[in-house]
Design an enzyme around this catalytic site. Structure first.
Site, PDB file in Angstrom:
ATOM      1  N   SER A  40       0.677  -1.344   0.106  1.00  0.00           N
ATOM      2  CA  SER A  40       0.065  -0.190  -0.094  1.00  0.00           C
ATOM      3  C   SER A  40       0.954   1.217  -0.081  1.00  0.00           C
ATOM      4  CB  SER A  40      -0.763  -0.019   1.059  1.00  0.00           C
ATOM      5  OG  SER A  40      -0.209  -0.386   2.355  1.00  0.00           O
TER       6      SER A  40
ATOM      7  N   ASP B 111      -3.626   5.559  11.963  1.00  0.00           N
ATOM      8  CA  ASP B 111      -2.744   5.114  10.730  1.00  0.00           C
ATOM      9  C   ASP B 111      -1.305   6.268  10.779  1.00  0.00           C
ATOM     10  OD1 ASP B 111      -1.503   4.538   8.408  1.00  0.00           O
ATOM     11  OD2 ASP B 111      -3.239   4.941   7.068  1.00  0.00           O
TER      12      ASP B 111
ATOM     13  N   HIS C 248       0.937   4.970   6.617  1.00  0.00           N
ATOM     14  CA  HIS C 248       0.486   5.463   5.121  1.00  0.00           C
ATOM     15  C   HIS C 248       0.806   7.182   5.224  1.00  0.00           C
ATOM     16  CE1 HIS C 248      -1.648   1.628   5.189  1.00  0.00           C
ATOM     17  NE2 HIS C 248      -0.996   1.565   3.969  1.00  0.00           N
TER      18      HIS C 248
END
Ligand SMILES: *[C@@H]1O[C@H](CO)[C@@H](O)[C@H](O)[C@H]1NC(C)=O
Ligand SMILES: *[C@@H]1O[C@H](CO)[C@@H](O)[C@H](O)[C@H]1NC(C)=O
Length: 364
Positions: free
Chosen positions: A119, A342, A345
């Site tokens: 990702s 998160d 990311h």
């Protein structure tokens, strides 16, 4: 998208769709407009530098990227502080070219660029498509996302920017006794042939254990292991990947990059915060030029493997500059299904835009 989504994605390999991608691929075509040599990073280490406020940033507005992924859309989820959008990476020894999305697209006429990885590759792919779309908003684009393959095409330019999800690069196969991670096998590489520019990344999935670990046991060189030291397994897989490059890639036709390790910021003690703090509430980069936590250990392994290769593979030196960006993560504003904040990311617009500035600077 949460962990379960990524898990499901990484386990299914959509062979048919990938075959479609290879059909009509660019084998044999000369790479006009893209520089194969003169890698300026040899004369200027662009990983040394600092983040400076630049009124020209961000390079695009979130509103000019209508296809932005939910998990990277920090402004859409109400992130209140905006300073993180305003930083430009300034190497100490040279200047990077200013990103020109129109020029990038023009150089990519009739070509295919593909990200392969996890990702973080998705993060950089989406940043690149936002940056180019924002530069040529009138150019028609077609975005398709089927299984593990996401393709962003500009039909009028016959240019394709794709992302193939493949978190470990080497193969996972189903066997009667469970899912085998084969460190010495890289059959999915056949889907990468024919791309003019390939950008790989892999690291974070090597750390997963328990429910998030996408394999049950490991096979290497005819031996079966219940588990291996993950750094050892990572290095073996990178060697398998490097052997594929040496055997199968024609450097006159394909330029290969490997994205440096993208750091997370889930442990605040590395930048002087109390134990138990994460990236939540961070609104400023670290403004000195080395990260207190030191060089990322996986980056050391990656650099070693790349330095031993005969064919030219370029490291995109994103690690150090990203380590300084504790403020760049979605934190509580990703809402991609993450229950935890998160800190892995990156918001878009944001730090991966700079990774693409490095990519652009490298290929022009
Ligand atoms: C970088 O750009 C600045 C501002 O335009 C200029 O003053 C400086 O000389 C440039 N540095 C190099 C190494 O080219
Ligand atoms: C954070 O890093 C510190 C310093 O390396 C370490 O002692 C601590 O165990 C880490 N905490 C977590 C939750 O990983």
């Amino acid at each position: 998208m949460g962990a379960d989504y990524f898990l499901a994605r990484s386990l299914s390999r959509v062979v048919l769709v990938s075959l479609l991608l290879v059909t009509g691929a660019a084998t044999g075509r000369a790479l006009r407009g893209i520089s194969h040599s003169g890698w300026r990073y040899e004369s200027c280490d662009v990983s040394l530098g600092s983040w400076v406020v630049d009124p020209g940033y961000p390079l695009y507005g979130a509103e000019s990227c209508p296809f932005i992924e939910n998990e990277f859309d920090c402004l859409g989820h109400g992130r209140p502080d905006h300073d993180y959008l305003r930083y430009r990476w300034q190497p100490s020894g040279c200047n990077l070219s200013r990103f020109n999305g129109w020029d990038f697209l023009d150089r990519m006429r009739g070509k295919k660029l593909m990200f392969v990885g996890d990702s973080l590759g998705l993060n950089q792919w989406q940043s690149l498509t936002c940056m180019i779309h924002a530069a040529v908003p009138a150019a028609k684009y077609v975005l398709t996302r089927v299984g593990d393959l996401s393709v962003f095409r500009f039909p009028e330019y016959n240019a394709e920017f794709s992302f193939s999800r493949n978190a470990l690069l080497v193969d996972i196969v189903s066997t009667p006794t469970g899912r085998a991670l084969k460190l010495d096998s890289i059959l999915s590489a056949k889907f990468w042939q024919g791309a003019d520019v390939l950008i790989f990344d892999s690291w974070h999935w090597w750390l997963h254990t328990g429910r998030k670990q996408p394999w049950d046991y490991i096979i290497d060189g005819g031996k079966i292991y219940k588990d291996l030291d993950r750094m050892v397994a990572y290095e073996k897989a990178l060697h398998t990947w490097a052997n594929w490059v040496e055997a199968a890639v024609d450097p006159q036709k394909t330029i290969i990059f490997f994205q440096g390790i993208s750091p997370d910021h889930s442990n605040g003690t590395y930048w002087g915060k109390p134990p138990g703090t994460s990236c939540i509430g961070e609104t400023k980069p670290i403004l000195f030029s080395t990260y207190p936590g030191g060089l990322h250990p996986a980056e050391v392994v990656l650099q070693k493997v790349l330095s031993e290769m005969k064919k030219p593979v370029r490291l995109l030196p994103v690690t150090t500059l990203s380590q300084l960006r504790k403020d760049g993560h979605p934190s509580l504003y990703g809402y991609g299904g993450h229950r935890a904040p998160d800190c892995s990311h990156w918001c878009l617009p944001g730090v991966p835009d700079t990774w693409n500035v490095l990519l652009y600077d490298a290929i022009i």
